[in-house]
Design an enzyme around this catalytic site. Structure first.
Site, PDB file in Angstrom:
ATOM      1  N   CYS A 272       0.776  -1.049  -0.413  1.00  0.00           N
ATOM      2  CA  CYS A 272       0.081   0.193  -0.153  1.00  0.00           C
ATOM      3  C   CYS A 272       0.900   1.220   0.090  1.00  0.00           C
ATOM      4  O   CYS A 272       0.648   2.174  -0.412  1.00  0.00           O
ATOM      5  CB  CYS A 272      -1.259   0.286   1.267  1.00  0.00           C
ATOM      6  SG  CYS A 272      -2.243  -1.358   1.400  1.00  0.00           S
TER       7      CYS A 272
HETATM    8  N1  NAD Z   1      -2.502  -5.998   1.427  1.00  0.00           N
HETATM    9  C1  NAD Z   1      -3.145  -5.178   2.245  1.00  0.00           C
HETATM   10  O1  NAD Z   1      -2.795  -4.588   3.726  1.00  0.00           O
HETATM   11  C2  NAD Z   1      -4.447  -4.354   1.713  1.00  0.00           C
HETATM   12  C3  NAD Z   1      -4.819  -2.918   2.446  1.00  0.00           C
HETATM   13  C4  NAD Z   1      -5.545  -2.262   1.798  1.00  0.00           C
HETATM   14  C5  NAD Z   1      -5.978  -2.492   0.304  1.00  0.00           C
HETATM   15  N2  NAD Z   1      -4.956  -3.248  -0.406  1.00  0.00           N
HETATM   16  C6  NAD Z   1      -5.557  -2.932  -1.892  1.00  0.00           C
HETATM   17  O2  NAD Z   1      -6.213  -4.207  -2.203  1.00  0.00           O
HETATM   18  C7  NAD Z   1      -6.270  -4.701  -3.267  1.00  0.00           C
HETATM   19  C8  NAD Z   1      -5.276  -6.178  -2.531  1.00  0.00           C
HETATM   20  O3  NAD Z   1      -4.544  -6.045  -1.746  1.00  0.00           O
HETATM   21  P1  NAD Z   1      -4.120  -8.018  -1.406  1.00  0.00           P
HETATM   22  O4  NAD Z   1      -2.741  -7.644  -0.936  1.00  0.00           O
HETATM   23  O5  NAD Z   1      -5.102  -8.543  -0.960  1.00  0.00           O
HETATM   24  O6  NAD Z   1      -3.101  -8.466  -2.695  1.00  0.00           O
HETATM   25  P2  NAD Z   1      -2.841 -10.353  -2.801  1.00  0.00           P
HETATM   26  O7  NAD Z   1      -2.089 -10.031  -3.766  1.00  0.00           O
HETATM   27  O8  NAD Z   1      -2.602 -10.179  -1.285  1.00  0.00           O
HETATM   28  O9  NAD Z   1      -4.553 -10.762  -3.751  1.00  0.00           O
HETATM   29  C9  NAD Z   1      -5.305 -10.581  -4.889  1.00  0.00           C
HETATM   30  C10 NAD Z   1      -5.394 -11.493  -4.970  1.00  0.00           C
HETATM   31  O10 NAD Z   1      -5.877 -11.563  -6.686  1.00  0.00           O
HETATM   32  C11 NAD Z   1      -5.709 -13.040  -7.458  1.00  0.00           C
HETATM   33  N3  NAD Z   1      -6.154 -12.255  -8.855  1.00  0.00           N
HETATM   34  C12 NAD Z   1      -5.400 -11.392  -9.395  1.00  0.00           C
HETATM   35  N4  NAD Z   1      -6.081 -11.328 -10.630  1.00  0.00           N
HETATM   36  C13 NAD Z   1      -7.052 -11.768 -10.494  1.00  0.00           C
HETATM   37  C14 NAD Z   1      -7.737 -12.559 -11.274  1.00  0.00           C
HETATM   38  N5  NAD Z   1      -8.336 -11.560 -13.225  1.00  0.00           N
HETATM   39  N6  NAD Z   1      -9.081 -12.672 -11.087  1.00  0.00           N
HETATM   40  C15 NAD Z   1      -9.041 -13.894 -10.211  1.00  0.00           C
HETATM   41  N7  NAD Z   1      -8.294 -12.987  -9.069  1.00  0.00           N
HETATM   42  C16 NAD Z   1      -7.221 -12.322  -9.583  1.00  0.00           C
HETATM   43  C17 NAD Z   1      -4.232 -13.404  -7.004  1.00  0.00           C
HETATM   44  O11 NAD Z   1      -3.998 -14.578  -7.192  1.00  0.00           O
HETATM   45  C18 NAD Z   1      -4.623 -12.913  -5.865  1.00  0.00           C
HETATM   46  O12 NAD Z   1      -4.363 -14.614  -4.682  1.00  0.00           O
HETATM   47  C19 NAD Z   1      -4.604  -4.346  -4.023  1.00  0.00           C
HETATM   48  O13 NAD Z   1      -5.500  -2.669  -4.189  1.00  0.00           O
HETATM   49  C20 NAD Z   1      -4.262  -3.286  -2.089  1.00  0.00           C
HETATM   50  O14 NAD Z   1      -3.924  -2.347  -3.326  1.00  0.00           O
HETATM   51  C21 NAD Z   1      -4.201  -4.191   0.210  1.00  0.00           C
END
Ligand code: NAD
Length: 435
Positions: A272
């Protein structure tokens, strides 16, 4: 607003979908499952799908004991097939939003997920984007794609943005008790999206539009990046002034109003804070505005690993040692304490730079058993008095609470502590140098 969807949400018969079962999507899916809904998680990662369906978690904050009962009772299942969307009532998009090599937003994962939804879009479906992105993404990119179906937004189906604010490793605030900001494309979209979250989240805060909701998340993360940039610069200034940064910050924090403590460190990490502000500055560039605070904070924060390497070399120099062939033991490689996530971890930048200068690096991280840097896989080693005694210098890069800092300081020749993790150590303080 759809009476049908409203009823299904209230009586828990709505079928919930989550696309992307990562740090954001899996906790959301579990929360709705525990609220009594049937939840289908969709992910292109077959390994994750397999693990979930076996009742296993791969996320620090979600123990197997929360996933397994949901899977067993049939409330949670995972799949890599988008066809399930046909039968879903809601679908939340939780896919990654990284930066491209040129530091531009990469929303290709969002667009791929929307392509899935578009194929199976049907009447009364509620679509919510949770991935962090620049203001305008939901209405300018997603809305036209879904409207190609001929269905009308706000009447036939619903679209909203709601930023996930999860803080991995935070034991106090999790998905359920962190308030939710929601902005819909139309007032009906906002209303139904707010109602959706109210079924599983304690507090919901509606805003006037999807753009406002997108901007809220970017303000929150820019606020953190800029304040961390400020204290990192204060650390650079204190170094020149011969002052202890941590003492200054803690004393300033005794002011009961108008000051909020942030602490310096070896740099920004995670999915983030190092990334999201660039989504905002990129968008602003297209509007002919240069986001100065964001760029300045990004510049200071991204140079912290080099500064840590410089301080390490100065410390070794004071001991009469060149960096080449010095034995440096690193404590912690995760991007922050008590989690296994190494995405964008500044520890990796520090280690790479030290190794390139000829240092012999070993590391211990109870959360990260092995990790790749400079094209080789390295294993975390057991932290023993003998290991600590052998190192010329111990560098603390992540302040995991499981480390025994008294034992570390007692046995190390010298400690460079970039996190003030040794704050409570009383004996042997002369061996410690703080960032
Ligand atoms: N990790 C954090 O602390 C956090 C906090 C707030 C917001 N976010 C935001 O949330 C979003 C997700 O982050 P995250 O940390 O969960 O990511 P992550 O990489 O942990 O998880 C994303 C998942 O999406 C899957 N994926 C990718 N493309 C796909 C598709 N086309 N169809 C289906 N699945 C698909 C991946 O395989 C993965 O399992 C990002 O925009 C991030 O900036 C993250």
């Amino acid at each position: 607003m759809s009476k049908n969807l409203e009823k299904k949400l209230k009586d828990r018969t709505a079928h919930i979908g989550v696309i992307g079962l990562g740090y954001v999507g899996l906790p959301l899916a579990v929360e709705f499952g525990e609220a009594g809904f049937h939840v289908t998680g969709l992910d292109i990662d077959k390994e994750k799908v397999k693990l979930i369906n076996a009742g296993k978690s791969y996320i620090d904050d979600i123990p197997d004991s929360r996933v397994a009962p949901l899977v067993k009772s049939g409330l949670l299942k995972a799949s890599d097939s988008p066809e399930h969307i046909r039968h879903l009532d809601t679908v939340s998009i939780c896919v990654p939003t990284p930066l491209s090599k040129t530091k531009d937003p990469d929303i290709s994962y969002i667009l791929a997920a929307v392509e899935w939804i578009k194929k199976y879009l049907h009447k009364d479906l509620l679509v919510i984007l949770e991935s962090t992105t620049y203001p305008g993404t939901t209405d300018e990119m997603i809305k036209p794609m879904l409207e190609e179906s001929g269905l009308k937004i706000g009447r036939d189906f619903y679209l909203a943005f709601s930023p996930e604010r999860v803080d991995p490793g935070n034991q106090k605030f999790m998905t359920k008790n962190t308030p939710r900001v929601v902005g819909g494309t139309t007032p009906a979209c906002t209303k139904i999206a707010a109602m959706f979250y109210e079924q599983a989240i304690n507090h919901v805060q509606p805003v006037s539009s999807t753009q406002a909701a997108e901007m809220v998340k970017l303000l929150e993360n820019t606020f953190r990046s800029v304040n961390i940039g400020l204290v990192n610069e204060v650390a650079l200034m204190c170094d020149r002034l011969g002052l202890n940064t941590w003492e200054i910050i803690d004393a300033a924090a005794s002011k009961p109003f108008g000051f909020m403590p942030f602490y310096p460190g070896p740099g920004l990490g995670g999915h983030c804070i190092p990334i999201d502000p660039h989504y905002l500055s990129w968008k602003l560039k297209s509007l002919n505005y240069y986001a100065r605070f964001i760029e300045l904070a990004g510049d200071i924060n991204s140079h912290m690993p080099e500064y840590v390497v410089d301080r390490t070399m100065r410390l070794l120099n004071d001991m009469g040692l060149p960096i080449r062939n010095s034995k440096i033991h690193v404590l912690g490689v995760a991007y922050k304490r008590d989690i296994q996530d190494v995405r964008e971890s500044p520890a990796l930048d520090v280690i790479k730079l030290l190794e390139e200068k000829g240092a012999k690096i070993t590391y211990t991280d109870p959360f990260v058993p092995h990790i790749k840097w400079n094209d080789a896989v390295h294993k975390s080693v057991n932290l023993t008095p003998a290991l600590l005694k052998k190192a010329n210098l111990v560098v603390i890069l992540t302040d995991h609470t499981t480390f025994n800092y008294d034992m570390i300081v007692q046995n190390a020749k010298a400690v460079f502590d970039t996190r003030n993790a040794t704050k409570k150590v009383r004996t042997g303080r002369q061996k410690i140098t703080l960032l």
